[in-house]
Write a protein that holds these residues in place. Structure first.
Motif: not given
Length: 640
Positions: A486-494
């Motif tokens: 979740t943290l990695k996707r949150y970073f990449n998306d936002f």
């Protein structure tokens, strides 16, 4: 009569068409609002400032190219004038008078005639040459004067012409500032002797987003800024070393530790000042600090990032700073791995300010403490590069998102540095602090604006501690591997955007497949607490029935461990019905049974295991300790 009937008939038909078209229009607009693409404003700054180090006053010019990417036509804009907070009678001063636990760095203890000791605001005692101020003149929009009005720390500008959607305009202004004696992040001559801590020092455009303008007065809390590029020139006495945001453009002419290896820097004999030229791309703030006695070290970090360290040349603290340098290389490596790659090629740790505060590409922090103390501060503030200066949430409205998430990865990083001595639960202290807040009766929902907390301590625990538990407890709810993803996707998306609380929730849902609306609502929008208990353990014809109860309002899935007298153990997992999700087994080497789900409205839950009660040694709800159950005594049942 026939004509009138025909008229009314046609009118009736037309009205029906109008009503139908109105409904269709409303439906279309509603659908469009739900699917409207993300947008954010953009501001490119050019500033030239000259600092007089004798009277701590500075003069500057600013050119700002503002891009309105919204669908709104803007007739006004707002600027922050943060230094104006450091004046008697300001809102920051008033807050110190009326809050129950004022910041100790901003008050003095004074004895009254009756012998009682009271706390006095340091701001109210500032003299004219000690206050902070930022005065604006010659404001123009595209060369045309615009009307301005100052209200405390806010400058309201009535524009010469409206800014249409998807258009640009250029603002120019002159400013005069004075650096205050009172240190609160910014200021002069702090407790450790640093002369200039220049944070929030310039006229800063307020953020306008899908919620509207965020022109919050400054009372010593957090910030929210517009993404853009900064081109800044600072002229100052040549003996001062500057560290801050951005890349120095003329390092081999400036020197002061920036120059390339083997380069000798000389200045013209008559030169009394130097002009430092910095460019900071794609940031939402610009900060700098200056002192004549800075030692400046540069250490190569991961991905060829230069880590700069600026600290006072003091025998008592130099050794700690030298030991700090390789540790911060490891911390940045850890953050890159846990969240995402740091996107700039420079970061600076600068002794200055009054504690520790994050800024674009740098931090200002105190530096005279123990190695453990400055390591903790540096680790936390570096973490803010991810959770605030790359993932730029509105930390005034949602301080738990930046402070809490930063505390989470800070604690994780410091635990990682312990090597073989790592703690199983590095967040245990945070849970205790949260329980103390709940028991105090002073908790306020995390939807409370950062400025609106009744006291400082509940604000801090809510933002830093309960905010960090949002993620550590999420490990319990959906599993650590899902939180990591979740943290990695949150970073990449936002990254380089302004994420909201719903964005981190939806990211976790997309990664895990769980429904988590209940989690975001109960944890951040209410003061509902978690309290589950073991109600009864009873013999049942050679088997054992375990009865549980939900006492608190906030729901949770339940991990339960049963330990037997023969030394074996097994776990049971009770899904939460509203999640529609089964968490992966957190301990694959241990037998786990997934039971029927538990609906929130049912306060009691029972299940039976195929062993008699005498074979049971101990039953524990949440053996991980990651569920923030406010009453631990009823979570364990021991058979005696």
């Amino acid at each position: 009569m026939e004509g009138r009937k025909l008229f009314h008939f046609l009118l009736h038909i037309n009205m029906r068409k109008i009503i139908l078209l109105s409904f269709l229009s409303l439906g279309f607009n509603s659908a469009f609002a739900q699917s409207a693409p993300y947008w954010q404003q953009h501001a490119d700054y050019k500033m030239e400032v000259s600092m007089d180090v004798k009277n701590y006053q500075y003069k500057g010019k600013q050119e700002l190219v503002y891009t309105n990417n919204s669908s709104d036509t803007l007739k006004k804009v707002f600027y922050h004038l943060y230094p104006n907070a450091f004046q008697p009678g300001s809102e920051m001063d008033a807050r110190l008078h009326f809050i129950k636990d004022p910041d100790g760095r901003m008050v003095n203890k004074v004895k009254q005639a009756d012998g009682k000791e009271v706390k006095q605001s340091r701001i109210e005692t500032l003299k004219p040459n000690e206050i902070g101020y930022l005065k604006i003149a010659n404001f123009k929009q595209d060369g045309v004067p615009a009307q301005t009005r100052v209200s405390g720390t806010i400058l309201e500008v009535t524009l010469a012409k409206p800014i249409l959607p998807n258009s640009k305009t250029t603002f120019t202004l002159d400013f005069d500032g004075q650096v205050p004696v009172q240190i609160r992040r910014s200021g002069r001559n702090n407790s450790e002797g640093v002369e200039l801590s220049m944070s929030q020092w310039y006229p800063k455009l307020a953020e306008f987003d899908f919620e509207g303008w965020h022109a919050d007065p400054y009372i010593a809390r957090e910030f929210h800024g517009v993404w853009g590029n900064f081109d800044v020139k600072i002229t100052i006495d040549k003996d001062y070393t500057i560290g801050g945001s951005g890349y120095l453009q003329d390092k081999n002419s400036i020197g002061h530790g920036y120059q390339d290896a083997g380069v000798t820097v000389t200045y013209p004999k008559k030169a009394k000042t130097l002009t430092w030229h910095f460019i900071a791309p794609n940031v939402h703030d610009f900060t700098w600090a200056a002192d004549k006695e800075y030692t400046h070290d540069i250490v190569k970090g991961p991905n060829d990032v230069d880590l700069h360290f600026f600290y006072k040349n003091n025998e008592k603290t130099t050794a700690n700073w030298k030991q700090l340098e390789p540790l911060m290389v490891k911390v940045m490596e850890y953050y890159n791995q846990r969240v995402g790659a740091y996107p700039y090629k420079q970061y600076s740790f600068i002794q200055g300010g009054d504690g520790g505060m994050e800024y674009a590409m740098c931090t200002l922090m105190l530096g005279n403490g123990t190695l453990e103390g400055i390591l903790g501060t540096a680790t936390h503030e570096l973490g803010h590069s991810w959770f605030q200066h790359i993932l730029a949430s509105n930390e005034s409205k949602h301080p738990w998102m930046d402070e809490g998430f930063t505390t989470y990865i800070e604690d994780s990083a410091l635990n990682q540095l312990k090597g073989d001595k790592k703690e199983v639960n590095p967040f245990a202290g945070n849970y205790k602090a949260y329980y103390s807040l709940v028991n105090s009766g002073k908790e306020q929902p995390q939807t409370t604006h950062g400025d609106r907390y009744d006291e400082n301590r509940p604000y801090s625990i809510s933002s830093y501690i309960k905010g960090s538990l949002f993620l550590s407890q999420l490990e319990y709810v959906i599993g650590k591997e899902n939180v990591d993803a979740t943290l990695k996707r949150y970073f990449n998306d936002f990254k380089f955007k302004h994420p909201t609380p719903n964005d981190i929730k939806r990211t976790a849902e997309r990664v895990s497949g769980a429904e988590l609306d209940w989690y975001l609502i109960d944890w951040t929008q209410t003061t509902n607490t978690i309290d589950y208990g073991i109600k009864d353990v009873a013999d049942n014809a050679g088997k054992t029935t375990i009865s549980l109860e939900r006492i608190g309002r906030m729901p949770m899935p339940i991990d339960l461990k049963v330990e037997y007298t023969d030394g074996t153990s097994e776990t049971f997992y009770i899904p939460l019905r509203m999640m529609n999700f089964v968490k992966p087994n957190p301990n694959p080497n241990e037998k786990r049974t997934v039971l029927e789900d538990w609906a929130w409205a049912q306060q009691n839950y029972s299940f039976t295991i195929d062993k008699n009660k005498t074979s049971i040694k101990k039953i524990t709800i949440d053996p991980s300790g990651l569920m923030a159950d406010v009453k631990q005594t009823n979570n364990v049942f021991e058979v005696k």
